[in-house]
Design an enzyme around this catalytic site. Sequence first.
Site, short mmCIF file in Angstrom:
data_model
loop_
_atom_site.label_atom_id
_atom_site.label_comp_id
_atom_site.label_asym_id
_atom_site.label_seq_id
_atom_site.Cartn_x
_atom_site.Cartn_y
_atom_site.Cartn_z
N TYR A 253 0.82 -1.21 0.00
CA TYR A 253 0.00 0.00 0.00
C TYR A 253 0.85 1.27 0.00
O TYR A 253 0.47 2.28 -0.57
CB TYR A 253 -0.89 0.05 1.25
CG TYR A 253 -2.20 -0.67 1.11
CD1 TYR A 253 -2.24 -2.06 0.98
CD2 TYR A 253 -3.40 0.02 1.12
CE1 TYR A 253 -3.45 -2.72 0.86
CE2 TYR A 253 -4.62 -0.65 1.01
CZ TYR A 253 -4.64 -2.01 0.88
OH TYR A 253 -5.83 -2.66 0.76
N LYS B 162 2.65 -15.27 3.01
CA LYS B 162 2.92 -16.08 1.82
C LYS B 162 4.43 -16.29 1.79
O LYS B 162 5.13 -15.90 0.85
CB LYS B 162 2.38 -15.37 0.57
CG LYS B 162 2.49 -16.16 -0.73
CD LYS B 162 1.44 -17.25 -0.93
CE LYS B 162 1.79 -18.11 -2.13
NZ LYS B 162 0.87 -19.25 -2.33
N ASP C 78 -3.34 -18.26 0.83
CA ASP C 78 -4.30 -19.01 0.00
C ASP C 78 -5.04 -20.02 0.86
O ASP C 78 -6.27 -20.14 0.81
CB ASP C 78 -3.62 -19.65 -1.22
CG ASP C 78 -2.30 -20.33 -0.94
OD1 ASP C 78 -1.68 -20.06 0.12
OD2 ASP C 78 -1.86 -21.15 -1.77
N ASP D 230 -6.82 -6.87 4.03
CA ASP D 230 -7.89 -6.24 3.25
C ASP D 230 -8.78 -7.31 2.63
O ASP D 230 -10.01 -7.28 2.74
CB ASP D 230 -7.26 -5.37 2.16
CG ASP D 230 -8.31 -4.69 1.29
OD1 ASP D 230 -9.25 -4.11 1.85
OD2 ASP D 230 -8.19 -4.74 0.05
N ASP E 163 -12.72 -8.77 4.23
CA ASP E 163 -13.93 -8.64 3.41
C ASP E 163 -14.56 -10.01 3.21
O ASP E 163 -15.78 -10.18 3.30
CB ASP E 163 -13.62 -8.03 2.04
CG ASP E 163 -13.90 -6.53 2.00
OD1 ASP E 163 -13.54 -5.85 2.98
OD2 ASP E 163 -14.46 -6.06 1.00
C1 LIG Z 1 -10.79 1.95 0.16
C2 LIG Z 1 -9.55 1.10 0.26
C3 LIG Z 1 -8.31 1.90 -0.06
C4 LIG Z 1 -9.44 0.41 1.62
C5 LIG Z 1 -8.23 -0.49 1.72
O1 LIG Z 1 -7.91 -1.24 0.78
O2 LIG Z 1 -7.59 -0.48 2.78
C6 LIG Z 1 -10.67 -0.42 2.04
O3 LIG Z 1 -10.86 -1.50 1.18
C7 LIG Z 1 -10.51 -0.88 3.45
O4 LIG Z 1 -10.39 -2.10 3.68
O5 LIG Z 1 -10.48 -0.04 4.36
C1 LIG Z 2 3.15 -23.59 -3.90
C2 LIG Z 2 2.88 -22.15 -4.28
C3 LIG Z 2 4.16 -21.47 -4.69
C4 LIG Z 2 1.81 -22.05 -5.38
C5 LIG Z 2 1.51 -20.61 -5.74
O1 LIG Z 2 1.40 -19.73 -4.85
O2 LIG Z 2 1.37 -20.34 -6.92
C6 LIG Z 2 0.48 -22.73 -5.05
O3 LIG Z 2 -0.15 -22.13 -3.97
C7 LIG Z 2 -0.42 -22.69 -6.26
O4 LIG Z 2 -1.45 -22.03 -6.23
O5 LIG Z 2 -0.07 -23.32 -7.28
#
Ligand SMILES: CC(C)[C@H](C(=O)O)[C@@H](O)C(=O)O
Ligand SMILES: CC(C)[C@H](C(=O)O)[C@@H](O)C(=O)O
Lengths: 357, 357
Positions: free
Chosen positions: A143, A190, A222, A246, A250
């Site tokens: 950010y 990650k 993930d 973020d 959500d």
């Molecule tokens: C509006 C945006 C910049 C903000 C962020 O990504 O932080 C919002 O999504 C949040 O989570 O407060």
């Molecule tokens: C193992 C990892 C590096 C890989 C990625 O992040 O791409 C896996 O999560 C995927 O989605 O294939």
Amino acid sequence: MASKHILVIPGDGIGQEVTEVSKQVVEAIGQKFGHAFSFDYALIGHAAIEATGQPLPEETIEKSKASDAILFGAVGHPKYDNDPSAKVRPEQGLLGIRKALGLYANLRPIKLFDELLEASSIKAEILRGADILFFRELTGDIYFGEKGRQDEGATAYDIAKYSKYEVERIARKAFEAARTRNGKLCSVDKANVLETSRLWREVVQEIAKEYPDVTVEHQFVDSAAMLLIKDPRRFDVVLTANLFGDILTDEASQIAGSMGMLASASIGDTVGLYEPIHGSAHDITGKGVANPLASVLSAALMLDISFGMKEESEAIIAAVDGVLKDGFRTGDIADAQTDRAKILGTEAMGAELLKRI
Amino acid sequence: MASKHILVIPGDGIGQEVTEVSKQVVEAIGQKFGHAFSFDYALIGHAAIEATGQPLPEETIEKSKASDAILFGAVGHPKYDNDPSAKVRPEQGLLGIRKALGLYANLRPIKLFDELLEASSIKAEILRGADILFFRELTGDIYFGEKGRQDEGATAYDIAKYSKYEVERIARKAFEAARTRNGKLCSVDKANVLETSRLWREVVQEIAKEYPDVTVEHQFVDSAAMLLIKDPRRFDVVLTANLFGDILTDEASQIAGSMGMLASASIGDTVGLYEPIHGSAHDITGKGVANPLASVLSAALMLDISFGMKEESEAIIAAVDGVLKDGFRTGDIADAQTDRAKILGTEAMGAELLKRI
Ligand SMILES: CC(C)[C@H](C(=O)O)[C@@H](O)C(=O)O
Ligand SMILES: CC(C)[C@H](C(=O)O)[C@@H](O)C(=O)O
């Protein structure tokens, strides 16, 4: 009796509508408990651009610093979303105030009110009892790193960055909170791909030694995105970086039934800022249907965290619980069982809350 | 009758177990339809580090380039996850082969088999009919930009980067696919914060003009993470960057009941690579309980996309459908209604599939 000065920054879209309700709720609490709450207003986002040309006027920062707490709405406008090359953008206001006030810890509690068990797209038996507290780092990561273009605009870049110090201070806050809850902390990164995540994981492993009573696990982002839906009850405190936080919070709004229910507190070393996690929602702006409860619950966090007013904060939560128990809903949290006559707009929902305070 | 040479790269953990099943399934298809499929093996990840010191031996790249398609397992090992400072890591093998073969488009179809409607944590009425095809960019973004440390290790950074060309080529593939499906494309980015996302959005808006028959929407990644769970049926084709695609597709696995059901195809300008989206899962490795269906469905994608064998591919999908209809499950997709006697291990599930081919 305490005297507190609150700065209201409604911002854009439904931010205006929901913040008005939570301000009224705080005023009612002041009357009931005999506190002298005073209020002032300031501009941010699109509203500020229209008025001053700047998404974050200097006056807004000054008033923020002079206040005891900030009640914040939302920023954003579709105009800029469809124009990726716009130089001045509402979001710069929000990012700017987070940075200017050093609000590095964003707390997002995810807790389902019993009455909303059926409002979620997730099965009730998966949700029952879920209670997660997110600590999202808020002033670092991709950010705030340098960003720009190269090759005459044909290549874009964003730099993600974290220092050990930045990770340490939010990690400590999360560990402290885990201690007062169920003693479990999940750090999300990650680290199998990112260097910032490897530093993150190193620091969290280090700090964990100071909290032997807290059980720590590390999840890749993930996998965490999957587990939040598969088994939300396995989480207690979740600690993560700005961008991952973020996305995951959500997503986690679905655990609480609706984004319209989720409050947040952004804290640092000085004044705290309280805002719903939902955005400006221009698709419903001006229709009077926005759910004010996320903003109202943010005000409850403000009373608790910034003013140490536990009882007052609980009076707000009890009022929210009361309207829900009595069957009142805004459209976003209504389900097939809801009595149509009890689906309220923003103001009517505010009025029901005030009756219960 | 066609003759095709397939390189099997089982990798680590359950990768070994599930890839063995899908190889047998492909052999059975070869016999049934009279194709001459030949197979060779190569090492990657932790297995390759143990044998050669390298996560991606030169021999593996050479064999890959000489093959008609690659059947891939998984990489990873907990040893490295708990040691953020390890210099050689299994994941470098996977990232390295994606880059070396130019596999820039990762297709991840999310489709629920009717029989698994109840296996998900999401309500059946929300899921019924959901059918999403993700296009995840796979050789750019923060995965492949420069990364490192500064300030004697006290600060870490990762650079995210995208060129217009990289976005264009994957966007075209996604638009082409949308045309053959329901004509809807959702591009996911974080253009309100990231410069790479603003470039992404500009390019997608530009390419969209060439496909007036496709309806395009843009969503911010946080909002998309929420909407995927709230209303998965609103999506058709989803186009997104490497990191966002990693997170959103794992999350979306819950729409398909389990990560153990999700296949993927990684394609570029030459040979294609087919892998389940699940990882090496060391917690269940060696127990013979891993769900082989994601790998088997990846083999089906291979026959279809790399060899143009539509009928053969459908024969595999029909076999998977058949075992599910007959009530057979692996542990991850079993639910309260499942007959305990029909919960099978990896090999037994493979045997049931072979019976149906
Ligand atoms: C509006 C945006 C910049 C903000 C962020 O990504 O932080 C919002 O999504 C949040 O989570 O407060
Ligand atoms: C193992 C990892 C590096 C890989 C990625 O992040 O791409 C896996 O999560 C995927 O989605 O294939």
